[in-house]
Design an enzyme around this catalytic site. Structure first.
Site, PDB file in Angstrom:
ATOM      1  N   HIS A 149      63.615  29.985   8.160  1.00  0.00           N
ATOM      2  CA  HIS A 149      64.612  29.586   8.875  1.00  0.00           C
ATOM      3  C   HIS A 149      65.235  28.050   8.278  1.00  0.00           C
ATOM      4  CE1 HIS A 149      67.105  29.057  12.767  1.00  0.00           C
ATOM      5  NE2 HIS A 149      66.993  27.847  12.498  1.00  0.00           N
ATOM      6  N   GLU A 150      64.415  27.117   8.249  1.00  0.00           N
ATOM      7  CA  GLU A 150      64.691  25.757   7.678  1.00  0.00           C
ATOM      8  C   GLU A 150      65.165  25.810   6.448  1.00  0.00           C
ATOM      9  OE1 GLU A 150      65.270  23.749   9.945  1.00  0.00           O
ATOM     10  OE2 GLU A 150      64.065  24.801  11.692  1.00  0.00           O
ATOM     11  N   HIS A 188      68.653  26.834   6.190  1.00  0.00           N
ATOM     12  CA  HIS A 188      69.689  25.580   6.368  1.00  0.00           C
ATOM     13  C   HIS A 188      69.492  24.668   5.216  1.00  0.00           C
ATOM     14  CE1 HIS A 188      70.366  25.828  10.628  1.00  0.00           C
ATOM     15  NE2 HIS A 188      69.205  25.801  10.902  1.00  0.00           N
ATOM     16  N   GLU A 240      74.023  27.464  11.355  1.00  0.00           N
ATOM     17  CA  GLU A 240      73.156  28.418  12.240  1.00  0.00           C
ATOM     18  C   GLU A 240      73.076  29.704  11.452  1.00  0.00           C
ATOM     19  OE1 GLU A 240      70.630  26.802  13.619  1.00  0.00           O
ATOM     20  OE2 GLU A 240      69.407  28.685  14.352  1.00  0.00           O
TER      21      GLU A 240
HETATM   22 ZN    ZN Z   1      68.526  26.330  12.926  1.00  0.00          ZN
END
Ligand code: ZN
Length: 504
Positions: free
Chosen positions: A267-268, A271, A297
């Site tokens: 997830h990170e 980003h 997101e």
């Molecule tokens: Zn996030």
């Protein structure tokens, strides 16, 4: 013309200095969340407040307004999508917003937020809502006051939503969410009539060092560039950036749950890959950022869910995972593993929620934000309202406030309003962008089975990442997908994936 170029240079120099101050603030924040001893907290809070104040003063300097006025015509004469035209548009918008908010208000808000956060951190483990209530009431009052600096809004939440998802309003988000909710509730219901998938094998002992090694290798292979990034441990994982050459992620480990480190890393890293993909020519300017919280997101969700929780991804990675943890995953097939990591089950905590129920958590918070701002829900009644709505949406009720209205940090460290919609906008957009990528490159899913992710990654860089903040979210969705924002690809994705998993 030479005069205009000189003025533009002057503006860019001033903005670069402000950007430097903001990046230094980010570094202090990263340090505070990773390595700083607890004793440093008070001084660190003061230091970041000082930097924020200087940065704000430099930005609302009337000299910047004068330069923007002088450059207005010049900016409009440039091609719409040129870097300079985009920069001038964005700076104008941000400047107009910034000068409406008095510096005294901001400093009052920062001081209040710090006290509110501190109280929340101490009261939350004791489920002590009454201690945080007066702080939350003050936050609500300040959030309304903030909205009122922007007269002409349709809903008082609009200026707050604008801060993180420019171009969206309470009404447009409400409309999208109502549409999505109508589709989601029957899917959740259908899934709940089936037995819950078994994921007990994820909850045996997985040593920290091995988890970190595996999860680091996964994000490297997805395309996270360690020459321009690194991973450190923290309490609540986040991505941060000090320049386009230094985009870091943080992680945490639960030795009794395998999913934590892997999926939060991916997830990170999603980003971070977005930020690492921004054109170096934009470095040091306001354009060298993601577009909005929803678009940002969308990229963490693309890599975490559409890629990282897909069957093809694990066809490649599962044998490697099993080789790393032979005892823990003995006898578990890739199919069982895939079902386990996609288990759907109503749960109390938003950040632990599965892909399907996650958006119901967000909608609950979004609705409550609007109601509190409208004055139809008081802070005092929030815990009760939370219980009722939870029972209705999820069929379960939190027994403790730390798992209810006190679970998220957002309202205790920032405004009430605009804090949550970006998560669900991100889910919607992830599927919309991803389906555009698949239309251009139908081979992407097959490549994933071979551990190849660069076709997708390159497509995202070319179509989305490299532009940074040159365009608004609305413009970007139009450019990438050829149409406006739509929930259709996301619903299609959920129906296909979970229809298949649960034989719906
Ligand atoms: Zn996030």
């Amino acid at each position: 013309m030479a005069e205009m170029e000189e003025k533009l240079e002057d503006l860019k120099t001033r903005l670069a200095e402000i950007n430097d101050l903001d990046m230094i603030s980010s570094l202090l924040h990263w340090d505070q969340s990773t390595y700083m001893p607890a004793g440093g907290a008070a001084a660190r809070g003061r230091q970041t407040a000082t930097l924020a104040k200087i940065s704000q003063e430099k930005f609302i300097d009337p000299a910047i307004g004068k330069l923007l006025d002088d450059l207005q015509q010049y900016g409009e004469s440039l091609p719409y999508d040129s870097d300079d035209a985009c920069l001038l548009r964005l700076v104008r918008r941000e400047y107009e917003n910034a000068i409406k908010v008095p510096p005294e208000f901001l400093s009052e808000f920062y001081t209040h937020s710090a006290a509110s956060y501190q109280t929340w951190a101490e009261a939350r483990p004791n489920n002590d809502f009454r201690s945080v209530q007066p702080y939350l009431e003050k936050t609500l009052e300040l959030s309304r006051k903030f909205g009122d600096f922007f007269p002409g809004y349709e809903h008082i939440a609009d200026p707050l939503i604008d801060l993180s998802d420019y171009g969206m309003q309470a009404a447009s988000v409400r409309g999208l969410f109502a549409e999505l909710r109508a589709q989601l509730v029957p899917i959740v219901k259908a899934i709940r009539s089936h037995p819950i998938a078994d994921d007990s094998f994820l909850h045996v002992h997985y040593p920290e060092a091995q988890q970190l090694k595996f999860a680091g290798e996964v994000v490297r292979q997805l395309g996270y560039d360690f020459n321009r990034g690194r991973i450190d441990k923290t309490h609540h994982p986040f991505m941060t950036k000090f320049s386009l050459g230094d985009v870091r992620i943080t992680t945490r480990v639960k030795e009794d749950y395998l999913g934590e480190t892997i999926f939060s890393n991916v997830h990170e890293a999603g980003h971070a890959m977005y930020e690492q993909g921004i054109d170096m020519a934009l470095e040091g300017t306001l354009l060298a950022n993601g577009i909005s919280s929803g678009v940002h997101e969308s990229q963490s969700r693309t890599w975490e869910n559409l890629v990282g929780r897909s069957r093809g991804f694990w066809e490649y990675f599962y044998p490697k995972l099993q080789a790393e943890f032979p005892a823990q995953l003995k006898g578990i097939t890739v199919d069982q593993f895939y079902r386990g990591i996609n288990k759907v089950e109503p749960s109390l905590i938003r950040t632990d929620a599965d892909e399907v129920t996650y958006n119901l958590h967000v909608m609950l918070r979004f609705d409550f934000e609007l109601q509190m701002l409208e004055g139809t829900l008081s802070v005092r009644d929030l815990p009760e309202a939370w219980h009722e709505r939870f029972e209705k949406d999820f069929g379960i009720t939190p027994k403790e406030e730390k798992n209810g209205a006190m679970q998220d940090v957002h309202w205790f460290s920032g405004f009430i309003g605009g804090a949550f919609q970006g998560y669900t906008l991100g889910n919607i957009l992830s599927a919309q962008f991803y389906s555009a990528a698949l239309a251009a490159h139908p081979e992407i899913p097959d490549e994933m089975k071979q551990g190849q992710f660069n076709t997708l990654h390159d497509w995202l860089i070319q179509n989305l990442y490299r532009h940074g903040r040159k365009f608004t979210a609305v413009e970007m969705v139009q450019r990438v997908t050829g149409g406006p924002m739509s929930i259709a690809p996301y619903i299609q994705y959920l129906k296909t994936k979970y229809g298949d998993l649960y034989h719906l």
